[in-house]
Design an enzyme around this catalytic site. Structure first.
Site, PDB file in Angstrom:
ATOM      1  N   GLU A 192       0.835  -1.213   0.000  1.00  0.00           N
ATOM      2  CA  GLU A 192       0.000   0.000   0.000  1.00  0.00           C
ATOM      3  C   GLU A 192       0.867   1.261   0.000  1.00  0.00           C
ATOM      4  O   GLU A 192       0.533   2.259  -0.625  1.00  0.00           O
ATOM      5  CB  GLU A 192      -0.948  -0.030   1.211  1.00  0.00           C
ATOM      6  N   GLU A 204      -3.752  -9.538   3.839  1.00  0.00           N
ATOM      7  CA  GLU A 204      -4.537  -9.252   5.052  1.00  0.00           C
ATOM      8  C   GLU A 204      -5.690 -10.223   5.271  1.00  0.00           C
ATOM      9  O   GLU A 204      -6.075 -10.502   6.402  1.00  0.00           O
ATOM     10  CB  GLU A 204      -5.097  -7.816   4.982  1.00  0.00           C
TER      11      GLU A 204
END
Ligand code: NAD
Length: 710
Positions: free
Chosen positions: A107, A127
């Site tokens: 990210e 995740e």
């Protein structure tokens, strides 16, 4: 400023290097370091561009998950805030991705204007495996850069992709493919961007390209993962985020992502999956052993027996590039075993998972022998012959004669006493149990059985070896059933008894399947073979004689030759791949219930769940109290990786901690009363369950005596 990040300027380019071993986790100090250094670079007029780099082997492993649930997680600056500032930079920011970039690490790359990656880098958003979703913009920026299809696949599977794939998908801009210094190459790449006046960019200006999304993509995608993700919340939330990225601008999309992230983060599932993540790592630490103990080298492996397990075990090593020599009694057995191994690889090659060249390369690491004398070079010898103590002892006595000094001698026994096997040698300190699960080339769990004389370095070497072949190791003391099969025993016993009391195999299966097991116990019995279960019970006949009803229905099925899938009939009837309920099984159980004076009745689903799963938990508590396992989370790892316990419940002990030990205890005590003599015989709460429940504590808080000594 902390040393979690480093700052330097070279050729008017600022380099902010993540410097927080082992994985550059984005903890508070790293977040602060990035932001402070970024502000410094931005304020410095001599700086024309900024590189985000790493001093380590990997770029960044993502959020520091040890901060989850602590104050540090919410300590300023938030990752989202850091990323928003980088994205709004007036000067070009380049991510120099030298290795793995995962989760928050990727990210971070996505807010940069350009991404320059090493050819060996891998990029992913894992995740979902922690029961959450990428919460720092990944679900909104990746679809904008890589397209919705790729982003959905990556976010929902959690699987990383190669730098090449990332380049092709458009979220990496250039790859460093030669051997020259990576950071120098990143500097040259950035200098070129400056020289060509390359623009600064932001995902806020991009919308997701919808032109190449197949019709009904999201509905079809949901269908395609339904079976695999049954019971999990996070995969669906991930899809909803990507859907939102098509409709909302970046700012609104990020808000939606934050909302869905919090919905996941506060679930028991997220706690369970994060528990397993830490549990897997904790399982490699053995109390009382000096962690600096030198380990032995494992460069050559030998396996005794080329049957179901021997073949699968061999594949693990040749997959890891370690040569394997297999010993059998007869050439035909070797040929048959190697034929199965080759066939497995050929199937993988047909499915495009490996090339024909790789098949040949792996097979070239495999050799066979009929002579013990040829095993004298092996560093590790794993026995996988029939489950019979006399045969195993003979094998180990032969190994003792030929194995080189320091070779580790391991048994793959599922039930036998490792000390008794070791006693057949003059070197019991070199003997250990390595209990692989079937199919051994697929199942992740490796139960390592520590004999009373097993040397510390043999134990540590075995743990390292497990990691080399990509297994998840858990150490058990040498007791009947070790951790896994011991804890399974009451679960199986209750499923059998419930059939006798009137529950159908289908009802038991349904309850356990809905709880999240891949299969209920009657189906597992049919798959593994009712004959196999029978033979295991026979070996414990005297012990089990205290309960004449013990596995009565299974024993009768065995007598009738109904061994399960292999004979087309067991707890069910099998026609091809179809499984059909069989009223005869209910008649059998009725007849046996009458014989043993057991009253048949309607049994609620809740009773089935409590009597099977809570008794499994109770045995886990027993194992923990006896010091057979070193921590409750070890039992969870065994169950999640070896027995199909739903990962979103975190394993039996975590599940018990979540619902409350007082509840588990009260239920066991209730059945102890309600089930009369049978209840008195089997429903005895484990002492530590009583102790912890009374103190309002959890299994997780329990420190077994092995730790207390150290
Ligand atoms: P298997 O019958 O498929 O294979 C055993 C092989 O050992 C046969 O090929 C046989 O020829 C060979 N063998 C027998 N005696 C030998 C000897 N003296 N020297 C050399 N080779 C010999 O059995 P399996 O299912 O692979 O089980 C092997 C071991 O693994 C057992 O101890 C079993 O309890 C354990 N185990 C099995 C499973 C499973 O699900 N099958 C799971 C975990 C552990």
């Amino acid at each position: 400023m902390s040393s979690a990040t480093l700052y330097q300027v070279k050729n008017n380019i600022a380099i902010i290097s993540l410097n927080s071993p082992p994985v550059n986790g984005l903890g508070q100090a790293v977040r602060e370091g990035i932001l402070d250094n970024f502000k410094k670079a931005h304020a410095d007029d001599s700086v024309n561009a900024i590189i985000i780099a790493s001093t380590g082997k990997l770029f960044c492993g993502g959020a520091d998950i040890s901060e989850f649930g602590t104050e540090k997680m919410s300590a300023a600056p938030f990752l989202g805030e850091v990323l928003n500032q980088l994205e709004a930079s007036q000067k070009p920011v380049v991510a120099a991705i030298n290795g793995m970039a995962l989760g928050g690490g990727l990210e971070l790359c996505l807010v940069c204007d350009y991404r320059f990656a090493s050819a060996k880098a891998k990029l992913g958003l894992p995740e979902v495996h922690l029961g959450i979703l990428p919460g720092a913009g990944g679900t909104q920026r990746l679809p904008r850069l890589a397209g919705a299809v790729k982003a959905t696949e990556m976010i929902v599977s959690g699987k990383p992709v190669s730098a090449k794939e990332a380049l092709e998908s458009g979220f990496v801009d250039a790859i460093h493919a030669d051997d020259s210094d990576f950071l120098e190459a990143a500097l040259a790449y950035t200098a070129e961007l400056i020289a060509t006046n390359a623009p600064v960019k932001t995902c806020a200006d991009l919308s997701v390209d919808t032109s190449n999304i197949p019709e009904n993509f999201f509905a079809d995608f949901r269908k395609s993962i339904a079976r695999k993700t049954r019971g999990f919340i996070a995969p669906e939330k991930c899809i909803q985020c990507v859907e939102a990225s098509l409709e909302l601008d970046l700012k609104a999309g990020l808000e939606k992502e934050a909302d869905l992230f919090m919905q996941c983060m506060t679930t028991s599932q997220a706690r369970a999956q994060q528990h397993l993540f830490f549990a897997e790592r904790a399982a490699t630490k053995i109390p009382g052993i000096d962690k600096n103990t030198a380990i032995r080298k494992i460069e050559q492996v030998a396996i005794i027996g080329a049957g179901t397990m021997g073949g699968g075990i061999a594949m693990n090593f040749i997959n890891a590039g370690v040569p394997v020599k297999v010993l059998e009694l007869k050439q035909e057995a070797l040929d048959k075993g190697f034929g199965v191994i080759r066939q497995n690889y050929e199937i993988s090659a047909k499915k495009g998972r490996m090339t024909q060249e790789q098949v040949e390369q792996r097979m070239s690491l495999l050799s066979g022998t009929l002579s013990y004398a040829e095993l004298n070079e092996a560093d590790l010898i794993i026995e996988a012959v029939f489950e019979n103590m006399d045969i195993k002892k003979k094998v180990f006595a032969s190994l003792d004669e030929v194995a080189k000094p320091g070779a580790i001698l391991a048994s793959n026994t599922s039930t036998l006493d490792v000390d008794a096997i070791a006693s057949a040698t003059n070197r019991p300190e070199d003997v250990i149990g390595l209990h692989f699960f079937s199919p051994a080339n697929v199942m992740k769990l490796l139960e390592i059985v520590r004999g009373s004389k097993t040397a510390d370095d043999v134990l540590l070497t075995s743990i390292k070896m497990a990691q080399l072949i990509r297994k998840v190791p858990v150490v058990s003391e040498n007791q009947w059933g070790f951790i896994g099969n011991r804890v399974l025993e009451p679960y199986g016993r209750e499923a059998g008894r419930l059939m006798l009391e009137g529950a159908s195999p289908a009802q038991i299966d349904k309850v356990l399947y809905e709880f999240g097991f891949a299969m209920g116990l009657p189906s597992v019995m049919d798959l593994a073979g009712i004959d196999v279960g029978y033979l295991t019970r026979q070996a414990r006949k005297d012990e089990l004689a205290i309960d004449p009803t013990y596995a009565a229905v299974s024993d009768r099925l065995y007598e009738l030759g109904r061994y399960g899938q292999k004979t087309g009939r067991g707890a069910y009837i099998y026609k091809g791949r179809e499984k059909i309920e069989d009223p005869e099984v209910m008649e059998i159980s009725k007849e046996l219930a009458e014989k043993f004076g057991v009253e048949q009745r309607e049994i609620s689903d809740q009773e089935i769940l409590e009597r099977t799963v809570y008794m499994l938990i109770n045995e886990g508590a027993q194992v923990l109290g006896e010091g057979v396992s070193y921590r409750s989370s070890d039992i969870d790892v065994v169950y999640a990786y070896g027995y199909g316990f739903p990962a979103h419940r975190g394993g039996p002990m975590q599940y018990a901690d979540e619902i409350g030990l007082d509840k588990v205890l009260a239920s066991i005590e209730k059945y102890r009363e309600e089930l009369g003599d049978y209840g008195k015989l089997w429903f005895t709460p484990a002492p530590i369950l009583k102790e912890l429940a009374a103190a309002g504590k959890t299994f997780k808080s329990y420190k077994p005596s092995a730790f207390k000594k150290t």
